[in-house]
Design a protein around this motif. Structure first.
Motif, PDB file in Angstrom:
ATOM      1  N   GLY A 498       8.763  -6.379  18.044  1.00  0.00           N
ATOM      2  CA  GLY A 498       7.916  -7.000  17.015  1.00  0.00           C
ATOM      3  C   GLY A 498       7.140  -6.023  16.010  1.00  0.00           C
ATOM      4  N   VAL A 499       6.872  -4.721  16.536  1.00  0.00           N
ATOM      5  CA  VAL A 499       6.106  -3.820  15.685  1.00  0.00           C
ATOM      6  C   VAL A 499       7.001  -3.460  14.554  1.00  0.00           C
ATOM      7  N   ALA A 500       8.235  -3.262  14.983  1.00  0.00           N
ATOM      8  CA  ALA A 500       9.258  -2.655  13.760  1.00  0.00           C
ATOM      9  C   ALA A 500       9.362  -3.940  12.857  1.00  0.00           C
ATOM     10  N   GLN A 501       9.411  -5.175  13.261  1.00  0.00           N
ATOM     11  CA  GLN A 501       9.449  -6.069  12.335  1.00  0.00           C
ATOM     12  C   GLN A 501       8.320  -6.415  11.408  1.00  0.00           C
ATOM     13  N   ALA A 502       7.192  -5.992  12.067  1.00  0.00           N
ATOM     14  CA  ALA A 502       5.887  -6.153  11.168  1.00  0.00           C
ATOM     15  C   ALA A 502       5.726  -5.207  10.190  1.00  0.00           C
ATOM     16  N   VAL A 503       6.144  -3.844  10.444  1.00  0.00           N
ATOM     17  CA  VAL A 503       6.242  -2.597   9.646  1.00  0.00           C
ATOM     18  C   VAL A 503       7.118  -2.923   8.399  1.00  0.00           C
ATOM     19  N   ASP A 504       8.334  -3.687   8.676  1.00  0.00           N
ATOM     20  CA  ASP A 504       9.195  -3.884   7.610  1.00  0.00           C
ATOM     21  C   ASP A 504       8.568  -4.857   6.583  1.00  0.00           C
ATOM     22  N   ALA A 505       8.161  -5.949   7.529  1.00  0.00           N
ATOM     23  CA  ALA A 505       7.472  -7.019   6.432  1.00  0.00           C
ATOM     24  C   ALA A 505       6.269  -6.430   5.829  1.00  0.00           C
ATOM     25  N   VAL A 506       5.567  -5.704   6.169  1.00  0.00           N
ATOM     26  CA  VAL A 506       4.281  -5.116   5.385  1.00  0.00           C
ATOM     27  C   VAL A 506       4.811  -4.251   4.313  1.00  0.00           C
ATOM     28  N   SER A 507       5.981  -3.460   4.337  1.00  0.00           N
ATOM     29  CA  SER A 507       6.503  -2.563   3.265  1.00  0.00           C
ATOM     30  C   SER A 507       7.048  -3.339   2.505  1.00  0.00           C
ATOM     31  N   ASP A 508       7.807  -4.318   2.921  1.00  0.00           N
ATOM     32  CA  ASP A 508       8.521  -5.463   1.790  1.00  0.00           C
ATOM     33  C   ASP A 508       7.352  -5.911   1.005  1.00  0.00           C
ATOM     34  N   GLY A 509       6.290  -6.260   1.808  1.00  0.00           N
ATOM     35  CA  GLY A 509       5.130  -7.017   1.099  1.00  0.00           C
ATOM     36  C   GLY A 509       4.600  -6.028  -0.126  1.00  0.00           C
ATOM     37  N   VAL A 510       4.367  -4.824   0.511  1.00  0.00           N
ATOM     38  CA  VAL A 510       3.808  -3.800  -0.506  1.00  0.00           C
ATOM     39  C   VAL A 510       4.784  -3.637  -1.813  1.00  0.00           C
ATOM     40  N   ARG A 511       6.070  -3.771  -1.503  1.00  0.00           N
ATOM     41  CA  ARG A 511       6.888  -3.376  -2.520  1.00  0.00           C
ATOM     42  C   ARG A 511       7.010  -4.505  -3.638  1.00  0.00           C
ATOM     43  N   ARG A 512       6.794  -5.798  -2.968  1.00  0.00           N
ATOM     44  CA  ARG A 512       6.766  -7.079  -4.137  1.00  0.00           C
ATOM     45  C   ARG A 512       5.395  -6.938  -4.699  1.00  0.00           C
ATOM     46  N   LEU A 513       4.285  -6.681  -3.972  1.00  0.00           N
ATOM     47  CA  LEU A 513       2.946  -6.458  -4.792  1.00  0.00           C
ATOM     48  C   LEU A 513       3.227  -5.598  -5.933  1.00  0.00           C
ATOM     49  N   VAL A 514       3.710  -4.358  -5.793  1.00  0.00           N
ATOM     50  CA  VAL A 514       3.598  -3.389  -6.802  1.00  0.00           C
ATOM     51  C   VAL A 514       4.753  -3.780  -7.690  1.00  0.00           C
ATOM     52  N   ALA A 515       5.694  -4.416  -7.467  1.00  0.00           N
ATOM     53  CA  ALA A 515       6.599  -4.839  -8.486  1.00  0.00           C
ATOM     54  C   ALA A 515       6.013  -5.949  -9.462  1.00  0.00           C
ATOM     55  N   ARG A 516       5.384  -6.980  -8.682  1.00  0.00           N
ATOM     56  CA  ARG A 516       4.436  -7.852  -9.469  1.00  0.00           C
ATOM     57  C   ARG A 516       3.584  -7.721 -10.274  1.00  0.00           C
ATOM     58  N   ILE A 517       2.838  -6.448 -10.035  1.00  0.00           N
ATOM     59  CA  ILE A 517       1.913  -5.739 -10.845  1.00  0.00           C
ATOM     60  C   ILE A 517       2.239  -5.364 -12.032  1.00  0.00           C
ATOM     61  N   SER A 518       3.511  -4.590 -11.768  1.00  0.00           N
ATOM     62  CA  SER A 518       4.064  -3.679 -12.795  1.00  0.00           C
ATOM     63  C   SER A 518       5.127  -4.727 -13.844  1.00  0.00           C
ATOM     64  N   ASP A 519       5.671  -5.741 -13.404  1.00  0.00           N
ATOM     65  CA  ASP A 519       6.435  -6.787 -14.353  1.00  0.00           C
ATOM     66  C   ASP A 519       5.469  -7.650 -15.083  1.00  0.00           C
ATOM     67  N   PRO A 520       5.857  -8.191 -15.939  1.00  0.00           N
ATOM     68  CA  PRO A 520       5.166  -9.269 -17.012  1.00  0.00           C
ATOM     69  C   PRO A 520       4.924 -10.432 -16.090  1.00  0.00           C
ATOM     70  N   ALA A 533      17.265  -8.089 -10.473  1.00  0.00           N
ATOM     71  CA  ALA A 533      17.006  -6.508 -10.023  1.00  0.00           C
ATOM     72  C   ALA A 533      16.078  -6.281  -8.938  1.00  0.00           C
ATOM     73  N   ARG A 534      15.271  -7.153  -8.776  1.00  0.00           N
ATOM     74  CA  ARG A 534      14.089  -7.024  -7.782  1.00  0.00           C
ATOM     75  C   ARG A 534      14.712  -7.135  -6.443  1.00  0.00           C
ATOM     76  N   GLN A 535      15.686  -8.022  -6.274  1.00  0.00           N
ATOM     77  CA  GLN A 535      16.561  -8.570  -5.223  1.00  0.00           C
ATOM     78  C   GLN A 535      17.191  -7.749  -4.708  1.00  0.00           C
ATOM     79  N   HIS A 536      18.016  -6.954  -5.725  1.00  0.00           N
ATOM     80  CA  HIS A 536      19.094  -5.872  -5.375  1.00  0.00           C
ATOM     81  C   HIS A 536      18.398  -4.649  -5.066  1.00  0.00           C
ATOM     82  N   SER A 537      17.194  -4.055  -5.466  1.00  0.00           N
ATOM     83  CA  SER A 537      16.609  -3.165  -5.070  1.00  0.00           C
ATOM     84  C   SER A 537      15.858  -3.352  -3.500  1.00  0.00           C
ATOM     85  N   THR A 538      15.700  -4.590  -3.326  1.00  0.00           N
ATOM     86  CA  THR A 538      14.985  -5.016  -1.929  1.00  0.00           C
ATOM     87  C   THR A 538      16.252  -4.808  -0.878  1.00  0.00           C
ATOM     88  N   GLU A 539      17.543  -5.441  -1.338  1.00  0.00           N
ATOM     89  CA  GLU A 539      18.728  -5.149  -0.265  1.00  0.00           C
ATOM     90  C   GLU A 539      19.051  -3.720  -0.008  1.00  0.00           C
TER      91      GLU A 539
END
Length: 542
Positions: A498-520, A533-539
């Protein structure tokens, strides 16, 4: 152990709904900050102007300062801090062994010199008076002898006068008989002439003896009048002159004795005054003239003090009062005679009092008359002096009736005794007008803070801490007992997954937040191409 989470692609609807929520949050935060600032400004401005309560108040009382009248060492300090002294009771003693006695020594020498001169003058006067008395006795004896002698000479002169008179009478009879014979021509005239000459001679002898008699009578009268003239009275004249000189010298000595006695009396007065002055400079006994309670001692036993040094400070507890600071706007509500309540920290029953005086300001000279200086005022503030009601003090209330209020007052007494100085001088208190409803901001905040840090709150926090400690100990024991069981291993595996899944979810949320701020924003140019492109980078990241 870990499983890949499905990608969460943001939709345009979600991206469009995030901006109003963020704006609402910022707005609520701004309103909250503005509300807090408004409350702070209101509590900081209005209560000092309109509050019926002030915690900027202190118990004060008039003092009397005992200063050292002389320089010396403190040989005895009989008073102690907090001791109540009666009027006239001794406080301390000062002794000065280094007093300049030059003036007293000079006066002593002059007094002794005058005493010697006065004694010599008296003795000389007494000697002259005794000599004069002896001369008077001797003169009296000689006068008696001279009088007796002159009496004899007068008697002899009278006898001679009588003899001369008798001889003249006899010669006159012979002359008369011869004259008759010559008239009868029975005798010659030559026989009559010698007899006539003899009669004339007898008359002259009588005159001479009469003159001698008169001289002796004059001498006798002069001797009786103490007038000594002539060779016979020469010794008496010398004695009389010597007696007169001695009498004049005795009178002079009497005058000198009077002058010396007056000078001696004056010097003895100066000597006694100087002795009293030296006694006052040598030993001084300091007493409490009006009584009071010893607030502080400025000198210990054995210490050297100078004139004017503070030895003790006495406070008049019977005239104790409270002085507080209020706004000028409260002058009418706090007029002279207004009833107030005085409460102090650590006590539950307030003491009652009434406003006795209102002062716009004070001076340093005024502060020196009291135990503690008046609190510092600011603009448009005034001092309110409150007289205390002794009948409402906790000590008086504790001795009336056995009620919960008096029991609490009795419980407050030991705390007040340990906490305050004599008659609570210098203790900060809170003054509240009777029937007042606007509290002071600082008092209100203290009441709120007391709800979290007061005695009840501390007791509750203590119970909570004890319960938490007990629970932690129980959990620790359970963890130690179950750390090596199979169930524990299974649980630890599940927790780690569960901790590993939580860490992955937190890191994925951070990446998406950064991408949303940087994209128009969504709906803009290039948004459709950016999503794959964002989906590909996430995969690739997974």
């Amino acid at each position: 152990m870990t499983s890949a989470l499905p990608p969460l692609a943001p939709t345009p609807a979600v991206q469009q709904g995030q901006k109003p929520g963020h704006t609402r949050m910022v707005r609520v935060s701004a309103y909250s900050v503005a509300t807090v600032l408004a409350l702070l400004m209101t509590t900081a401005t209005l209560p000092p102007l309109l509050a019926d309560q002030s915690d900027r108040a202190v118990i004060n009382a008039p003092i009397s300062l005992l200063t050292a009248p002389i320089a010396g060492e403190m040989t005895q300090v009989s008073a102690s801090i907090g001791q109540a002294l009666r009027p006239g009771e001794a406080v301390a003693r000062i002794h000065n062994a280094r007093v300049d006695r030059t003036t007293l020594i000079s006066l002593d020498s002059k007094v002794e010199e005058l005493r010697g001169s006065l004694l010599a003058a008296r003795q000389k006067k007494d000697s002259d008076n005794a000599y004069v008395a002896a001369l008077d006795l001797e003169i009296r004896r000689q006068v008696e002898q001279m009088t007796a002698k002159l009496d004899g000479e007068v008697a002899e002169a009278r006898a001679r006068v009588a003899a001369a008179d008798a001889e003249g009478q006899s010669t006159r009879a012979v002359v008369q008989r011869q004259q008759a014979m010559v008239d009868r021509n029975t005798a010659s005239i030559d026989l009559l002439r010698p007899t006539q000459h003899k009669l004339e001679a007898a008359q002259f002898d009588k005159d001479a003896e009469a003159a001698k008699l008169a001289q002796k009578l004059a001498e006798l009268g002069a001797v009786k009048k103490s007038v000594f003239v002539g060779n016979q009275s020469n010794s008496l004249a010398v004695l009389t002159q010597k007696r007169r000189d001695l009498a004049f010298d005795a009178q002079r000595l009497t005058i000198e004795e009077t002058q010396l006695a007056a000078s001696l009396t004056s010097l003895q007065g100066l000597q006694e005054a100087e002795r009293r002055r030296l006694d006052s400079l040598t030993d001084a006994r300091m007493v409490a003239a009006n009584g009071g309670v010893v607030l502080s001692l400025g000198a210990a036993q054995g210490r050297h003090v100078g004139p004017g040094d503070s030895v003790a400070t006495l406070v008049d507890c019977e005239q104790a009062f409270a002085v507080g600071i209020f706004s000028y706007r409260q002058a009418q509500e706090l007029a002279v005679g207004t009833a107030v309540r005085i409460s102090a920290a650590g006590t539950t029953i307030p003491q009652r009092g009434w406003v006795s005086e209102i002062l716009p300001k004070t001076s340093d000279r005024t502060d020196q008359q009291y135990a503690v200086p008046f609190p510092q005022t600011e603009r448009r503030e005034m001092y309110v002096l409150v007289s205390l009601d002794p009948s409402s003090a906790p000590a008086a209330a504790a001795g009336t009736r056995d009620t919960p209020r008096t029991q609490q007052a009795a419980a407050d007494l030991p705390q007040a005794a340990r906490r305050t100085t004599p008659c609570s001088v210098g203790q900060w208190v809170t003054i509240t007008r009777e029937n007042g409803w606007i509290p002071s901001a600082s008092v209100a905040w203290k009441a709120v803070a007391a709800g979290f840090t007061g005695p009840d709150a501390r007791a509750a926090w203590g119970v909570l801490a004890a319960s938490a400690t007990h629970a932690a100990r129980s959990a620790s024991d359970l963890a130690v007992r179950g750390a090596t069981s199979p169930q524990a291993r299974q649980v630890w595996g599940t927790v780690s997954g569960g901790v590993a899944q939580a860490v992955d979810a937190v890191s994925d949320g951070v990446r998406r937040l950064v991408a949303r701020i940087s994209d128009p924003p969504s709906g803009g140019p290039g948004s459709a191409q950016a999503a794959p492109a964002r989906q590909h980078s996430t995969e690739n990241t997974r």
